[in-house]
Design a protein around this motif. Structure first.
Motif, PDB file in Angstrom:
ATOM      1  N   ALA A  99      -0.737   4.485  -1.179  1.00  0.00           N
ATOM      2  CA  ALA A  99      -1.695   5.455  -1.734  1.00  0.00           C
ATOM      3  C   ALA A  99      -2.054   6.570  -0.756  1.00  0.00           C
ATOM      4  O   ALA A  99      -2.834   7.455  -1.092  1.00  0.00           O
ATOM      5  N   GLY A 100      -1.476   6.520   0.447  1.00  0.00           N
ATOM      6  CA  GLY A 100      -1.881   7.492   1.489  1.00  0.00           C
ATOM      7  C   GLY A 100      -1.437   8.913   1.155  1.00  0.00           C
ATOM      8  O   GLY A 100      -0.594   9.149   0.291  1.00  0.00           O
ATOM      9  N   PHE A 101      -2.016   9.876   1.886  1.00  0.00           N
ATOM     10  CA  PHE A 101      -1.706  11.299   1.658  1.00  0.00           C
ATOM     11  C   PHE A 101      -0.383  11.725   2.293  1.00  0.00           C
ATOM     12  O   PHE A 101       0.176  12.746   1.923  1.00  0.00           O
ATOM     13  N   GLY A 102       0.073  10.976   3.281  1.00  0.00           N
ATOM     14  CA  GLY A 102       1.317  11.349   3.958  1.00  0.00           C
ATOM     15  C   GLY A 102       1.223  12.709   4.624  1.00  0.00           C
ATOM     16  O   GLY A 102       2.127  13.532   4.510  1.00  0.00           O
ATOM     17  N   THR A 103       0.131  12.923   5.350  1.00  0.00           N
ATOM     18  CA  THR A 103      -0.124  14.271   5.905  1.00  0.00           C
ATOM     19  C   THR A 103       0.918  14.698   6.943  1.00  0.00           C
ATOM     20  O   THR A 103       1.125  15.886   7.139  1.00  0.00           O
ATOM     21  N   ARG A 104       1.577  13.724   7.571  1.00  0.00           N
ATOM     22  CA  ARG A 104       2.547  14.104   8.616  1.00  0.00           C
ATOM     23  C   ARG A 104       3.795  14.764   8.043  1.00  0.00           C
ATOM     24  O   ARG A 104       4.565  15.361   8.768  1.00  0.00           O
ATOM     25  N   GLN A 129      -6.161   3.235  -5.568  1.00  0.00           N
ATOM     26  CA  GLN A 129      -7.166   3.403  -4.507  1.00  0.00           C
ATOM     27  C   GLN A 129      -7.669   4.832  -4.713  1.00  0.00           C
ATOM     28  O   GLN A 129      -6.912   5.787  -4.512  1.00  0.00           O
ATOM     29  N   LYS A 134       5.536  10.200  -0.215  1.00  0.00           N
ATOM     30  CA  LYS A 134       6.500   9.899   0.862  1.00  0.00           C
ATOM     31  C   LYS A 134       7.257   8.602   0.563  1.00  0.00           C
ATOM     32  O   LYS A 134       8.392   8.439   0.967  1.00  0.00           O
ATOM     33  N   GLU A 135       6.608   7.695  -0.184  1.00  0.00           N
ATOM     34  CA  GLU A 135       7.282   6.429  -0.514  1.00  0.00           C
ATOM     35  C   GLU A 135       8.436   6.656  -1.490  1.00  0.00           C
ATOM     36  O   GLU A 135       9.239   5.761  -1.716  1.00  0.00           O
ATOM     37  N   PRO A 138       0.837  -1.200   0.000  1.00  0.00           N
ATOM     38  CA  PRO A 138       0.000   0.000   0.000  1.00  0.00           C
ATOM     39  C   PRO A 138       0.873   1.252   0.000  1.00  0.00           C
ATOM     40  O   PRO A 138       1.766   1.397   0.829  1.00  0.00           O
ATOM     41  N   GLY A 180      -8.205   4.559   4.158  1.00  0.00           N
ATOM     42  CA  GLY A 180      -7.463   3.843   5.195  1.00  0.00           C
ATOM     43  C   GLY A 180      -6.720   2.625   4.661  1.00  0.00           C
ATOM     44  O   GLY A 180      -6.978   2.156   3.542  1.00  0.00           O
TER      45      GLY A 180
HETATM   46  P1  UTP Z   1      -0.064   5.617   7.005  1.00  0.00           P
HETATM   47  O1  UTP Z   1      -1.287   5.774   7.830  1.00  0.00           O
HETATM   48  O2  UTP Z   1       1.249   5.735   7.662  1.00  0.00           O
HETATM   49  O3  UTP Z   1      -0.076   6.613   5.756  1.00  0.00           O
HETATM   50  O4  UTP Z   1      -0.184   4.264   6.195  1.00  0.00           O
HETATM   51  P2  UTP Z   1      -0.788   8.004   5.507  1.00  0.00           P
HETATM   52  O5  UTP Z   1      -2.233   7.960   5.787  1.00  0.00           O
HETATM   53  O6  UTP Z   1      -0.341   8.384   4.129  1.00  0.00           O
HETATM   54  O7  UTP Z   1       0.021   8.906   6.572  1.00  0.00           O
HETATM   55  P3  UTP Z   1      -0.372  10.208   7.363  1.00  0.00           P
HETATM   56  O8  UTP Z   1      -0.879   9.730   8.681  1.00  0.00           O
HETATM   57  O9  UTP Z   1      -1.381  10.977   6.558  1.00  0.00           O
HETATM   58  O10 UTP Z   1       0.935  10.959   7.487  1.00  0.00           O
HETATM   59  C1  UTP Z   1       0.844   3.311   5.968  1.00  0.00           C
HETATM   60  C2  UTP Z   1       0.933   2.952   4.475  1.00  0.00           C
HETATM   61  O11 UTP Z   1      -0.366   2.695   3.948  1.00  0.00           O
HETATM   62  C3  UTP Z   1      -0.623   3.505   2.819  1.00  0.00           C
HETATM   63  C4  UTP Z   1       0.335   4.690   2.930  1.00  0.00           C
HETATM   64  O12 UTP Z   1       0.653   5.204   1.642  1.00  0.00           O
HETATM   65  C5  UTP Z   1       1.529   4.104   3.656  1.00  0.00           C
HETATM   66  O13 UTP Z   1       2.515   3.593   2.777  1.00  0.00           O
HETATM   67  N1  UTP Z   1      -2.055   3.926   2.803  1.00  0.00           N
HETATM   68  C6  UTP Z   1      -2.618   4.538   3.871  1.00  0.00           C
HETATM   69  C7  UTP Z   1      -2.807   3.674   1.675  1.00  0.00           C
HETATM   70  O14 UTP Z   1      -2.305   3.074   0.689  1.00  0.00           O
HETATM   71  N2  UTP Z   1      -4.106   4.092   1.645  1.00  0.00           N
HETATM   72  C8  UTP Z   1      -4.698   4.730   2.697  1.00  0.00           C
HETATM   73  O15 UTP Z   1      -5.899   5.088   2.593  1.00  0.00           O
HETATM   74  C9  UTP Z   1      -3.920   4.964   3.838  1.00  0.00           C
END
Ligand code: UTP
Length: 288
Positions: free
Chosen positions: A13-18, A105, A28-29, A11, A110
């Motif tokens: 696809a996250g936003f990497g908000t931190r 995604q 971030k990846e 996975p 999540g």
């Molecule tokens: P994290 O919860 O650390 O990623 O998920 P996030 O949501 O990008 O981070 P913040 O909290 O906003 O900074 C761990 C992994 O799961 C992926 C992220 O890309 C990360 O590699 N992820 C997370 C998804 O693919 N989809 C999501 O909806 C959430």
């Protein structure tokens, strides 16, 4: 090294908000640790663990992840002409790492929802999940350790690390009975318990071997902590009809998705590097 686990889902696809605004246009990846993007360390761990087929879950705007693993003939030609053989080898090695596919995604609902996007790819066999923002340092690749544990227990197994109890609430928490050295049988799994309320200091550390029944559980998983569909909640659901194990591995986890660990990981990898390690150590000594 051959195990039953040949497919992996990453996975990413996250936003990497931190890490915003750094991760607004830069996934971030794809952040570089020393001289490789984080995702490359993750893919290499999978390959070293006997994985042949990888699905990376991405989102719109993160296509650069695809570009990284795609052959680049013009760059290869240029490096060849310039006699940059080391760099050429590093670039070429990316071309044949594994069979890598991608799926979108579309909404970041999540980690659990991201894994659900892999259902078609996975089919009916057990598979590995490696978080795309987490590098693991271990003598034996952690995914391989989990795959070997799976061969023995034929039930889902998650990687665990021990953390000080006071910070356990930041993670998915695993409560279980010790079966043998490093192996625990789960009795309760809690995603980010309230501060000061964690019943265990064993926490999830970014690697999993799961069975295809996780998808049915994920379909029934309601949004949990942070209003996200949590993988931990779906794995807990599996515990109603099968055992779930935890493997407390020997090694280090680097969650590159937060500022402190991103910097620490770069410093640690830099210190271990032959080319720059000594100079970096000296510089740190003078600066601090
Ligand atoms: P994290 O919860 O650390 O990623 O998920 P996030 O949501 O990008 O981070 P913040 O909290 O906003 O900074 C761990 C992994 O799961 C992926 C992220 O890309 C990360 O590699 N992820 C997370 C998804 O693919 N989809 C999501 O909806 C959430």
């Amino acid at each position: 090294m051959k195990t039953k686990i040949t497919k992996a889902v990453i996975p990413a696809a996250g936003f990497g908000t931190r890490l915003l605004p750094g991760t607004k246009a830069q996934p971030k990846e794809m952040l570089v640790v020393l001289d490789k993007p984080v995702i490359q360390y993750v893919v290499e761990e999978a390959v070293q663990s006997g994985i042949t087929d990888i699905l990376i879950i991405i989102s719109e705007g993160k296509e650069v992840l695809k570009t990284h693993f795609r052959p680049d003939e013009a760059l290869e030609k240029l490096l060849e002409e310039k006699g940059k053989h080391k760099e050429l080898e590093a670039i070429r090695s990316l071309n044949h790492l594994a069979n890598i596919q991608y799926v979108y995604q579309h909404e970041q609902k999540g980690l659990g929802d991201a894994v659900l996007c892999a259902e078609k790819f996975v089919g009916d066999k057990p598979f590995a999940v490696l978080l795309g923002d987490t590098i693991i340092e271990a003598v034996k690749p952690l995914t391989l350790q989990l795959a070997e544990v799976y061969e023995l227990i034929e039930n889902p197994v998650v990687s665990l690390q021990e953390v000080p109890l006071v910070i356990a609430h930041r993670y998915g928490v695993f409560v279980g009975d010790k079966v043998k050295e490093r192996l625990f049988s789960g009795t309760e799994l809690i995603e980010k318990p309230p501060v000061g309320k964690s019943p265990s200091n064993l926490v999830f550390s970014g690697r999993y071997v799961l069975t295809p029944d996780i998808f049915e559980a994920l379909r029934h998983t309601k949004p949990g902590v942070n209003n996200e569909i949590q993988l931990t909640d779906a794995i807990r659901m599996l515990m109603a009809h099968r055992k779930v194990y935890g493997w407390a591995f020997d090694g280090k986890r680097h969650d590159v998705g937060n500022k402190l660990d991103f910097i620490k990981t770069n410093v640690l990898f830099g210190l271990k590097n032959k080319e720059i390690g000594e100079e970096l150590r000296e510089w740190l000594r003078l600066e601090l």
